[in-house]
Motif scaffolding. Structure first.
Motif: not given
Length: 321
Positions: A87-97, A148-157
């Motif tokens: 979760i920390k890596k995800f939140l610090s990604s360029q797409s989420m910042l 801004q999210l990738k297709s493999n991050q659809a589960f997060l949405v």
């Protein structure tokens, strides 16, 4: 005037604006930290509600802060591995910042340290105000709305939407209860939240969700049908759902042939029937990958290019005539 003096003066000015009650609460919290830190007055678990073993706590600070761990937040959002690191890596990604913001980023970088028992002699734990989960869910939805999210991050949405809607429904109900002087029981709160979670999850678990066809309508400029689906929807469903599933490294195709062999020549009249009996899980997983790609594509060309990269082209079903 040096920077430390300026900070001290600023702190004094802010303190003057606080109410006496709030200044007293801050002083009590500071005393708690000085005497050994916050302690968990109560402990709970989300397992009874969502089936995932995620502990939660209520602390002994002036706000009775409700906390959960970073790992717990990651698991609630659906990260299968990595826990707090994921979760920390995800939140610090360029797409989420851009959607997290400095305030939420600061909160996630500064966990609340507390003891797991009321005596203060237990081991330390690191948690976050549970409202951070809501903030993260809102950030995920904003990022997705801006592609801004990738297709493999659809589960997060999906999971963020479920959590937000269920929490909002429970929150407004409990607020009315409190305003009306009614105290609901623990069992009633758990039952209500479970019900809201299931209601929201059902919206996302339909084999062919409305989101899929809405995105195709946007990308392919398809008129919204008055009722049901039109032939263009049928064509796209075959092209992007059934045919790629048939390829699936040969797995579903092999299952289909085996099923036909075992049925002694009996044919599956409907492809959907076969998938319901043998590959419903694969069907759902594939559909939500496609939804994710469609949502984050701005044109037909981008959508089909990204689809091809994700699934490696297509292979027709090999039905016997």
């Amino acid at each position: 005037m040096d920077s430390k003096t300026k900070q001290s003066k600023g702190g004094l000015e802010r303190a003057k604006k606080l109410s006496p009650e709030r200044r007293s609460e801050i002083a009590r919290d500071a005393a708690l930290v000085k005497s050994g830190g916050f302690k968990a007055l109560h402990k709970g678990n989300f397992k009874e509600v969502i089936g995932v073993d995620i502990p939660c706590y209520v602390l002994n600070d002036s706000n009775h802060t409700a906390v959960m761990s970073q790992r717990g937040i990651a698991e609630a959002l659906g990260f299968a591995t990595g826990g707090g690191t994921a979760i920390k890596k995800f939140l610090s990604s360029q797409s989420m910042l851009p959607y997290i913001g400095s305030e939420l980023s600061k909160k996630t970088d500064q966990p609340i340290v507390f003891k797991l028992d009321q005596t203060g002699s237990g081991r330390k734990a690191y948690g976050y105000d549970v409202t951070i989960l809501i903030d993260i869910c809102q950030a995920i939805i904003r990022a997705n709305d801006n592609n801004q999210l990738k297709s493999n991050q659809a589960f997060l949405v999906k999971n963020a939407s479920i959590i937000l809607q269920a929490s909002a429904k429970l929150g407004i109900r409990e607020l009315v209860y409190k305003l009306a002087g009614y105290n609901s029981t623990k069992e009633a709160v758990i039952a209500a939240f479970r019900q809201y979670i299931l209601e929201e999850a059902r919206k996302w678990s339909k084999e062919f969700p409305d989101d899929l066809y809405a995105e195709w309508q946007r990308l392919y400029d398809i008129p919204v049908p008055v009722r049901g689906r039109n032939w263009e929807h049928y064509h796209l469903t075959l092209k992007f759902i059934y045919l790629p599933l048939a390829k699936s490294n040969g797995k579903l195709l092999a299952l289909l042939k085996e099923a036909k062999k075992e049925s002694k020549g009996k044919k599956y009249d409907k492809l959907h029937q076969f998938l319901n009996e043998i590959g419903l899980t694969a069907l759902r997983a594939h559909i939500w990958q496609v939804v994710g790609i469609a949502k984050t594509s701005q044109s037909v060309e981008e959508y089909e290019r990204r689809f091809s990269l994700a699934f490696g082209g297509q292979l027709p079903f090999e039905f016997d005539e």
